[in-house]
Design a protein around this motif. Sequence first.
Motif, PDB file in Angstrom:
ATOM      1  N   HIS A  58      13.345  -1.140   5.043  1.00  0.00           N
ATOM      2  CA  HIS A  58      12.372  -2.188   4.784  1.00  0.00           C
ATOM      3  C   HIS A  58      12.069  -2.780   3.234  1.00  0.00           C
ATOM      4  O   HIS A  58      12.247  -4.467   3.286  1.00  0.00           O
ATOM      5  N   SER A  88       9.913  -6.462   9.850  1.00  0.00           N
ATOM      6  CA  SER A  88       9.198  -5.714  10.235  1.00  0.00           C
ATOM      7  C   SER A  88       8.206  -6.263  11.161  1.00  0.00           C
ATOM      8  O   SER A  88       8.289  -6.206  12.026  1.00  0.00           O
ATOM      9  N   HIS A 149       4.184  -6.122  -2.359  1.00  0.00           N
ATOM     10  CA  HIS A 149       5.013  -5.397  -0.785  1.00  0.00           C
ATOM     11  C   HIS A 149       5.069  -4.564  -1.021  1.00  0.00           C
ATOM     12  O   HIS A 149       5.258  -2.968  -0.647  1.00  0.00           O
ATOM     13  N   HIS A 153       3.944  -0.650   0.109  1.00  0.00           N
ATOM     14  CA  HIS A 153       4.321   0.529   1.162  1.00  0.00           C
ATOM     15  C   HIS A 153       5.004   2.070   0.382  1.00  0.00           C
ATOM     16  O   HIS A 153       4.690   2.712   0.495  1.00  0.00           O
TER      17      HIS A 153
HETATM   18 FE   LIG Z   1       6.610  -4.663   4.881  1.00  0.00          FE
END
Ligand SMILES: [Fe+2]
Length: 429
Positions: A58, A88, A149, A153
Amino acid sequence: MPQRVRDLEPCQERLDQLLARYLRVRQTSERLCAPLQTEDFLIQSMADVSPPKWHLAHISWFFEAFLLTPFLKGYRSPDAAYDRLFNSYYETHGKPFPRARRGLLSRPTVAQVYAYRAHVDHAMSDLLSAPPLEWAAEIARRVELGLQHEQQHQELLLMDIKHIFAQNPLMPVYRDDLPRAPQRTAVPLSWQAYTSGVRHIGHAGDAFAFDCERPRHRVFIDDFRLANRPVNNAEYLAFIDDGGYRRSDLWLADGWSLLQQAGWQAPLYWWREEDAWCEFTLGGLRALDPGAPVSHLSFYEADAYATWAGARLPSEAEWEVAAQGLAPRGNFAESGYLQPMAAPENAEGLQQMFGDVWEWTGSAYRPYPGFKALEGSLGEYNGKFMSGQMVLRGGCCATPEEHIRDSYRNFFYPSMRWQFSGLRLAQEA
Ligand SMILES: [Fe+2]
Protein backbone atom coordinates in the motif's frame (compact mmCIF):
# COMPACT_ATOMS: atom_id res chain seq x y z
CA MET A 1 20.38 30.05 -19.18
CA PRO A 2 16.66 29.86 -19.91
CA GLN A 3 14.47 31.23 -17.14
CA ARG A 4 12.65 27.96 -16.50
CA VAL A 5 15.84 25.99 -15.92
CA ARG A 6 17.22 28.62 -13.56
CA ASP A 7 13.93 28.47 -11.62
CA LEU A 8 14.23 24.73 -11.42
CA GLU A 9 17.71 24.63 -9.93
CA PRO A 10 16.75 25.08 -6.26
CA CYS A 11 13.85 22.76 -6.88
CA GLN A 12 16.09 20.07 -8.41
CA GLU A 13 18.43 20.33 -5.45
CA ARG A 14 15.42 19.84 -3.20
CA LEU A 15 14.33 16.84 -5.27
CA ASP A 16 17.83 15.31 -4.99
CA GLN A 17 17.65 15.68 -1.22
CA LEU A 18 14.14 14.26 -1.28
CA LEU A 19 15.33 11.23 -3.27
CA ALA A 20 18.00 10.52 -0.66
CA ARG A 21 15.38 10.83 2.09
CA TYR A 22 12.95 8.75 0.05
CA LEU A 23 15.44 5.87 -0.16
CA ARG A 24 16.20 6.11 3.56
CA VAL A 25 12.53 6.05 4.61
CA ARG A 26 11.77 3.18 2.23
CA GLN A 27 14.66 1.13 3.65
CA THR A 28 13.36 1.69 7.18
CA SER A 29 10.03 0.04 6.28
CA GLU A 30 11.84 -3.03 4.96
CA ARG A 31 14.14 -3.11 7.97
CA LEU A 32 11.08 -3.18 10.26
CA CYS A 33 9.82 -6.24 8.39
CA ALA A 34 13.17 -8.06 8.31
CA PRO A 35 12.49 -10.07 11.52
CA LEU A 36 9.24 -11.49 10.06
CA GLN A 37 8.80 -14.95 8.57
CA THR A 38 6.78 -15.32 5.38
CA GLU A 39 3.74 -16.62 7.30
CA ASP A 40 3.72 -13.50 9.53
CA PHE A 41 3.22 -11.23 6.52
CA LEU A 42 -0.25 -12.60 5.73
CA ILE A 43 -2.21 -12.37 8.97
CA GLN A 44 -5.00 -9.88 9.63
CA SER A 45 -5.80 -10.36 13.32
CA MET A 46 -8.78 -7.94 13.32
CA ALA A 47 -10.41 -5.60 10.82
CA ASP A 48 -8.31 -2.63 12.02
CA VAL A 49 -5.06 -4.54 11.51
CA SER A 50 -3.59 -4.95 8.04
CA PRO A 51 -1.27 -7.80 7.09
CA PRO A 52 2.35 -6.55 6.97
CA LYS A 53 2.46 -7.54 3.30
CA TRP A 54 -0.47 -5.25 2.57
CA HIS A 55 1.23 -2.32 4.35
CA LEU A 56 4.39 -2.79 2.25
CA ALA A 57 2.37 -2.83 -0.94
CA HIS A 58 0.00 0.00 0.00
CA ILE A 59 2.75 2.50 0.82
CA SER A 60 4.26 1.75 -2.57
CA TRP A 61 0.88 2.12 -4.25
CA PHE A 62 0.60 5.62 -2.73
CA PHE A 63 3.67 6.73 -4.72
CA GLU A 64 2.41 4.94 -7.80
CA ALA A 65 -1.10 6.41 -7.67
CA PHE A 66 -0.21 10.00 -6.76
CA LEU A 67 3.21 10.45 -8.41
CA LEU A 68 4.22 7.83 -10.97
CA THR A 69 0.95 7.40 -12.85
CA PRO A 70 0.27 11.16 -13.17
CA PHE A 71 3.84 12.43 -13.66
CA LEU A 72 6.19 9.73 -15.04
CA LYS A 73 5.66 9.36 -18.75
CA GLY A 74 5.19 5.76 -19.84
CA TYR A 75 4.99 4.39 -16.29
CA ARG A 76 3.31 1.00 -16.03
CA SER A 77 2.36 -0.85 -12.87
CA PRO A 78 3.50 -4.48 -12.67
CA ASP A 79 -0.18 -5.42 -12.31
CA ALA A 80 -3.21 -3.23 -13.02
CA ALA A 81 -5.11 -4.98 -10.18
CA TYR A 82 -2.79 -3.44 -7.58
CA ASP A 83 -4.57 -0.13 -8.04
CA ARG A 84 -7.64 -1.67 -6.42
CA LEU A 85 -6.02 -4.12 -3.99
CA PHE A 86 -3.73 -1.57 -2.37
CA ASN A 87 -5.94 1.50 -2.45
CA SER A 88 -6.85 1.97 1.22
CA TYR A 89 -9.80 4.36 1.18
CA TYR A 90 -9.48 6.82 -1.73
CA GLU A 91 -12.99 6.49 -3.15
CA THR A 92 -12.53 9.30 -5.66
CA HIS A 93 -9.47 7.48 -7.04
CA GLY A 94 -11.18 4.09 -7.54
CA LYS A 95 -13.06 1.40 -5.67
CA PRO A 96 -10.83 0.18 -2.80
CA PHE A 97 -10.66 -3.50 -1.88
CA PRO A 98 -12.59 -3.97 1.43
CA ARG A 99 -10.38 -3.31 4.43
CA ALA A 100 -11.61 -6.23 6.53
CA ARG A 101 -10.72 -8.69 3.74
CA ARG A 102 -7.06 -7.76 3.28
CA GLY A 103 -6.04 -10.94 5.08
CA LEU A 104 -7.60 -13.02 2.30
CA LEU A 105 -5.08 -11.87 -0.29
CA SER A 106 -2.63 -14.75 -0.46
CA ARG A 107 -1.58 -13.33 -3.84
CA PRO A 108 0.40 -11.34 -4.81
CA THR A 109 3.00 -13.24 -2.83
CA VAL A 110 5.39 -11.61 -0.38
CA ALA A 111 8.15 -11.90 -3.00
CA GLN A 112 5.94 -10.18 -5.57
CA VAL A 113 5.21 -7.36 -3.11
CA TYR A 114 8.93 -6.81 -2.56
CA ALA A 115 9.42 -6.81 -6.35
CA TYR A 116 6.61 -4.21 -6.57
CA ARG A 117 8.45 -2.04 -4.05
CA ALA A 118 11.67 -2.28 -6.05
CA HIS A 119 9.77 -1.43 -9.24
CA VAL A 120 8.25 1.68 -7.62
CA ASP A 121 11.61 2.75 -6.13
CA HIS A 122 13.29 2.47 -9.52
CA ALA A 123 10.57 4.55 -11.17
CA MET A 124 10.63 7.15 -8.35
CA SER A 125 14.37 7.51 -8.90
CA ASP A 126 13.72 8.20 -12.58
CA LEU A 127 10.97 10.69 -11.78
CA LEU A 128 12.97 12.66 -9.22
CA SER A 129 16.10 12.71 -11.38
CA ALA A 130 14.30 14.28 -14.36
CA PRO A 131 10.91 15.65 -13.30
CA PRO A 132 8.64 17.48 -15.74
CA LEU A 133 9.68 21.10 -15.06
CA GLU A 134 6.24 22.59 -14.66
CA TRP A 135 5.30 20.00 -12.02
CA ALA A 136 8.52 19.93 -9.99
CA ALA A 137 7.09 21.83 -7.00
CA GLU A 138 3.92 19.72 -6.90
CA ILE A 139 5.99 16.54 -7.17
CA ALA A 140 8.16 17.64 -4.25
CA ARG A 141 5.05 18.31 -2.15
CA ARG A 142 3.56 14.93 -2.93
CA VAL A 143 6.81 13.04 -2.29
CA GLU A 144 6.98 14.65 1.14
CA LEU A 145 3.39 13.61 1.82
CA GLY A 146 4.18 10.08 0.60
CA LEU A 147 7.14 9.86 2.97
CA GLN A 148 5.12 11.13 5.92
CA HIS A 149 2.46 8.59 4.97
CA GLU A 150 5.05 5.80 4.89
CA GLN A 151 6.28 6.83 8.34
CA GLN A 152 2.73 6.61 9.67
CA HIS A 153 2.58 3.08 8.30
CA GLN A 154 5.90 2.22 9.93
CA GLU A 155 4.24 2.81 13.29
CA LEU A 156 1.16 0.90 12.11
CA LEU A 157 3.40 -2.01 11.10
CA LEU A 158 4.78 -2.25 14.63
CA MET A 159 1.29 -1.94 16.18
CA ASP A 160 -0.10 -4.58 13.83
CA ILE A 161 2.80 -7.01 14.23
CA LYS A 162 2.37 -6.77 18.01
CA HIS A 163 -1.36 -7.47 17.70
CA ILE A 164 -0.81 -10.37 15.29
CA PHE A 165 1.78 -12.02 17.55
CA ALA A 166 -0.36 -11.46 20.65
CA GLN A 167 -3.07 -13.76 19.22
CA ASN A 168 -0.70 -16.73 19.14
CA PRO A 169 -0.44 -18.86 22.32
CA LEU A 170 3.22 -19.44 21.41
CA MET A 171 3.71 -15.70 22.02
CA PRO A 172 6.18 -15.17 19.19
CA VAL A 173 8.86 -12.59 19.82
CA TYR A 174 9.25 -9.92 17.14
CA ARG A 175 12.82 -9.14 18.21
CA ASP A 176 14.60 -10.93 21.02
CA ASP A 177 17.46 -8.43 20.88
CA LEU A 178 15.40 -5.39 21.97
CA PRO A 179 17.10 -3.61 24.87
CA ARG A 180 15.16 -3.49 28.14
CA ALA A 181 14.35 -0.10 29.56
CA PRO A 182 16.23 0.73 32.75
CA GLN A 183 14.03 -0.02 35.79
CA ARG A 184 13.42 3.36 37.35
CA THR A 185 11.20 4.69 40.07
CA ALA A 186 8.78 7.12 38.50
CA VAL A 187 9.28 10.83 39.12
CA PRO A 188 6.73 11.93 41.78
CA LEU A 189 3.55 13.33 40.27
CA SER A 190 3.44 17.13 40.35
CA TRP A 191 1.47 19.79 38.55
CA GLN A 192 2.54 22.54 36.16
CA ALA A 193 0.27 25.57 36.21
CA TYR A 194 -0.77 27.52 33.11
CA THR A 195 -2.57 30.84 33.16
CA SER A 196 -5.61 31.77 31.16
CA GLY A 197 -5.52 33.82 28.01
CA VAL A 198 -5.79 33.82 24.25
CA ARG A 199 -3.20 31.43 22.76
CA HIS A 200 -2.32 30.20 19.29
CA ILE A 201 -2.33 26.56 18.25
CA GLY A 202 -1.95 24.76 14.92
CA HIS A 203 0.89 24.68 12.45
CA ALA A 204 2.36 27.83 10.94
CA GLY A 205 5.17 28.20 8.44
CA ASP A 206 6.40 26.32 5.40
CA ALA A 207 7.67 23.12 7.02
CA PHE A 208 5.59 20.02 6.39
CA ALA A 209 2.42 19.51 8.40
CA PHE A 210 -0.77 17.63 7.57
CA ASP A 211 -3.74 19.68 6.42
CA CYS A 212 -5.60 18.92 9.68
CA GLU A 213 -2.92 20.78 11.70
CA ARG A 214 -3.72 24.04 9.90
CA PRO A 215 -4.53 26.83 10.05
CA ARG A 216 -2.88 28.26 13.13
CA HIS A 217 -5.64 29.97 15.05
CA ARG A 218 -6.56 31.55 18.36
CA VAL A 219 -8.03 29.63 21.27
CA PHE A 220 -9.03 30.77 24.72
CA ILE A 221 -7.50 28.71 27.51
CA ASP A 222 -8.70 28.96 31.09
CA ASP A 223 -6.32 28.48 34.02
CA PHE A 224 -5.35 24.81 34.21
CA ARG A 225 -2.77 22.44 35.59
CA LEU A 226 -1.08 19.62 33.74
CA ALA A 227 0.63 16.58 35.27
CA ASN A 228 4.41 16.56 34.90
CA ARG A 229 4.36 13.05 33.40
CA PRO A 230 1.97 10.42 32.01
CA VAL A 231 0.13 8.02 34.32
CA ASN A 232 2.29 4.96 34.98
CA ASN A 233 1.59 1.23 35.30
CA ALA A 234 1.75 1.23 39.13
CA GLU A 235 -0.84 4.01 39.31
CA TYR A 236 -3.07 2.27 36.80
CA LEU A 237 -2.78 -0.96 38.79
CA ALA A 238 -4.07 0.92 41.86
CA PHE A 239 -7.10 1.92 39.77
CA ILE A 240 -7.69 -1.75 38.84
CA ASP A 241 -7.19 -2.90 42.45
CA ASP A 242 -9.70 -0.27 43.58
CA GLY A 243 -12.33 -1.86 41.37
CA GLY A 244 -11.82 0.52 38.45
CA TYR A 245 -13.21 -2.00 35.95
CA ARG A 246 -16.20 -2.83 38.19
CA ARG A 247 -17.44 0.66 39.05
CA SER A 248 -19.92 1.98 36.50
CA ASP A 249 -19.85 5.44 38.16
CA LEU A 250 -16.35 6.04 36.73
CA TRP A 251 -17.20 5.25 33.13
CA LEU A 252 -18.80 6.97 30.18
CA ALA A 253 -21.90 4.99 29.14
CA ASP A 254 -20.41 3.83 25.82
CA GLY A 255 -17.24 2.72 27.59
CA TRP A 256 -19.14 0.84 30.30
CA SER A 257 -21.19 -0.98 27.73
CA LEU A 258 -18.07 -1.91 25.73
CA LEU A 259 -16.24 -3.04 28.88
CA GLN A 260 -19.03 -5.51 29.64
CA GLN A 261 -19.35 -6.71 26.10
CA ALA A 262 -15.59 -7.21 25.59
CA GLY A 263 -14.86 -8.34 29.15
CA TRP A 264 -12.15 -5.73 29.70
CA GLN A 265 -10.36 -6.08 33.04
CA ALA A 266 -7.02 -4.45 32.26
CA PRO A 267 -5.22 -2.68 29.40
CA LEU A 268 -4.70 -4.64 26.20
CA TYR A 269 -1.64 -6.92 26.37
CA TRP A 270 -1.66 -7.20 30.17
CA TRP A 271 -1.43 -10.82 31.29
CA ARG A 272 -1.99 -12.10 34.79
CA GLU A 273 0.58 -14.78 35.66
CA GLU A 274 -0.36 -16.17 39.07
CA ASP A 275 0.04 -13.14 41.37
CA ALA A 276 1.97 -10.88 39.03
CA TRP A 277 1.00 -8.85 36.00
CA CYS A 278 2.99 -9.29 32.81
CA GLU A 279 2.82 -7.39 29.57
CA PHE A 280 3.15 -8.70 26.04
CA THR A 281 5.70 -6.56 24.20
CA LEU A 282 7.50 -6.65 20.86
CA GLY A 283 10.35 -8.20 22.85
CA GLY A 284 8.08 -10.96 24.22
CA LEU A 285 6.21 -11.38 27.51
CA ARG A 286 7.77 -9.29 30.28
CA ALA A 287 7.06 -8.39 33.88
CA LEU A 288 5.10 -5.15 34.10
CA ASP A 289 7.43 -2.16 34.60
CA PRO A 290 5.69 -0.17 37.39
CA GLY A 291 7.33 3.17 36.55
CA ALA A 292 6.69 3.07 32.79
CA PRO A 293 3.72 4.97 31.33
CA VAL A 294 0.63 2.80 31.05
CA SER A 295 -0.12 1.97 27.44
CA HIS A 296 -2.74 0.37 25.16
CA LEU A 297 -5.68 2.11 26.79
CA SER A 298 -8.88 3.02 25.00
CA PHE A 299 -10.18 6.56 25.39
CA TYR A 300 -12.82 5.16 27.75
CA GLU A 301 -10.22 3.61 30.06
CA ALA A 302 -8.16 6.81 30.03
CA ASP A 303 -11.25 8.86 30.86
CA ALA A 304 -12.37 6.46 33.64
CA TYR A 305 -8.90 6.57 35.20
CA ALA A 306 -8.90 10.39 35.13
CA THR A 307 -12.33 10.45 36.81
CA TRP A 308 -11.13 8.00 39.48
CA ALA A 309 -8.06 10.19 40.07
CA GLY A 310 -10.19 13.32 40.55
CA ALA A 311 -8.86 14.87 37.38
CA ARG A 312 -9.67 14.96 33.66
CA LEU A 313 -8.01 14.60 30.28
CA PRO A 314 -6.44 17.77 28.89
CA SER A 315 -7.96 19.36 25.81
CA GLU A 316 -5.73 19.22 22.74
CA ALA A 317 -5.32 23.00 22.93
CA GLU A 318 -4.10 22.77 26.55
CA TRP A 319 -1.70 19.99 25.57
CA GLU A 320 -0.30 21.96 22.63
CA VAL A 321 0.10 25.19 24.60
CA ALA A 322 2.07 23.23 27.24
CA ALA A 323 4.21 21.52 24.57
CA GLN A 324 5.09 24.70 22.67
CA GLY A 325 8.77 25.51 23.01
CA LEU A 326 9.74 22.00 24.16
CA ALA A 327 12.13 20.06 21.94
CA PRO A 328 10.24 17.14 20.37
CA ARG A 329 12.66 14.57 21.76
CA GLY A 330 11.91 11.41 23.67
CA ASN A 331 11.63 7.64 23.51
CA PHE A 332 10.73 7.19 19.82
CA ALA A 333 11.22 4.24 17.47
CA GLU A 334 14.87 5.15 16.89
CA SER A 335 15.76 4.71 20.56
CA GLY A 336 15.16 1.01 19.90
CA TYR A 337 13.15 -0.03 22.99
CA LEU A 338 9.77 -0.17 21.20
CA GLN A 339 8.23 -0.01 24.67
CA PRO A 340 7.38 2.97 26.94
CA MET A 341 9.80 3.60 29.78
CA ALA A 342 9.99 5.74 32.94
CA ALA A 343 11.67 9.16 32.80
CA PRO A 344 15.07 9.57 34.55
CA GLU A 345 14.53 9.62 38.31
CA ASN A 346 15.53 13.20 39.08
CA ALA A 347 14.00 14.75 35.96
CA GLU A 348 12.41 18.14 36.54
CA GLY A 349 9.66 20.00 34.76
CA LEU A 350 7.31 18.58 32.16
CA GLN A 351 8.42 15.04 31.18
CA GLN A 352 7.66 12.78 28.23
CA MET A 353 5.39 15.12 26.33
CA PHE A 354 6.95 13.52 23.25
CA GLY A 355 7.51 9.81 22.75
CA ASP A 356 6.67 6.80 24.98
CA VAL A 357 2.85 6.91 24.64
CA TRP A 358 0.32 8.85 22.62
CA GLU A 359 -1.72 10.85 25.11
CA TRP A 360 -5.49 10.80 24.78
CA THR A 361 -7.01 14.26 24.94
CA GLY A 362 -10.60 15.18 25.71
CA SER A 363 -10.93 16.81 22.26
CA ALA A 364 -12.88 15.45 19.34
CA TYR A 365 -11.00 15.26 16.03
CA ARG A 366 -12.73 18.05 14.15
CA PRO A 367 -11.53 20.63 11.63
CA TYR A 368 -9.82 23.77 12.89
CA PRO A 369 -11.57 27.05 11.96
CA GLY A 370 -10.67 27.74 8.34
CA PHE A 371 -9.53 24.13 7.64
CA LYS A 372 -9.01 23.37 3.96
CA ALA A 373 -8.49 19.79 2.80
CA LEU A 374 -5.89 19.10 0.09
CA GLU A 375 -7.22 19.19 -3.45
CA GLY A 376 -8.29 16.11 -5.39
CA SER A 377 -8.20 12.55 -4.06
CA LEU A 378 -5.51 13.52 -1.51
CA GLY A 379 -8.21 15.60 0.18
CA GLU A 380 -9.50 12.26 1.48
CA TYR A 381 -6.30 11.81 3.52
CA ASN A 382 -7.58 13.39 6.77
CA GLY A 383 -10.73 15.46 6.37
CA LYS A 384 -13.25 12.69 5.91
CA PHE A 385 -12.27 11.06 9.21
CA MET A 386 -13.35 14.04 11.30
CA SER A 387 -16.28 12.27 12.89
CA GLY A 388 -16.48 10.20 16.05
CA GLN A 389 -12.74 10.09 16.80
CA MET A 390 -10.65 11.65 19.56
CA VAL A 391 -7.29 13.41 19.29
CA LEU A 392 -4.07 11.99 20.74
CA ARG A 393 -0.85 13.96 21.04
CA GLY A 394 2.91 13.57 21.32
CA GLY A 395 3.92 10.38 19.50
CA CYS A 396 5.05 7.09 21.04
CA CYS A 397 7.88 4.59 21.27
CA ALA A 398 6.96 3.25 17.81
CA THR A 399 6.75 6.65 16.06
CA PRO A 400 9.67 7.80 13.87
CA GLU A 401 11.23 10.74 15.68
CA GLU A 402 11.33 13.10 12.70
CA HIS A 403 7.60 12.54 12.18
CA ILE A 404 6.42 14.48 15.26
CA ARG A 405 5.66 18.13 16.03
CA ASP A 406 3.85 19.93 18.82
CA SER A 407 0.96 20.57 16.42
CA TYR A 408 0.67 16.90 15.33
CA ARG A 409 -2.87 15.52 15.67
CA ASN A 410 -3.28 11.77 15.78
CA PHE A 411 -6.79 10.34 16.03
CA PHE A 412 -8.47 7.07 16.90
CA TYR A 413 -11.96 5.88 17.71
CA PRO A 414 -12.52 5.89 21.48
CA SER A 415 -12.81 2.09 21.62
CA MET A 416 -9.42 1.42 20.02
CA ARG A 417 -6.46 0.36 22.08
CA TRP A 418 -3.98 -1.51 19.94
CA GLN A 419 -2.01 1.73 19.49
CA PHE A 420 0.53 2.77 22.16
CA SER A 421 -1.93 5.09 23.91
CA GLY A 422 -1.87 6.33 27.50
CA LEU A 423 -2.83 9.51 29.31
CA ARG A 424 -1.65 12.52 31.23
CA LEU A 425 -3.90 14.13 33.81
CA ALA A 426 -5.14 17.70 33.79
CA GLN A 427 -7.09 19.68 36.38
CA GLU A 428 -8.76 23.03 36.74
CA ALA A 429 -6.37 25.43 38.46
FE1 LIG B 1 -2.23 4.64 4.17
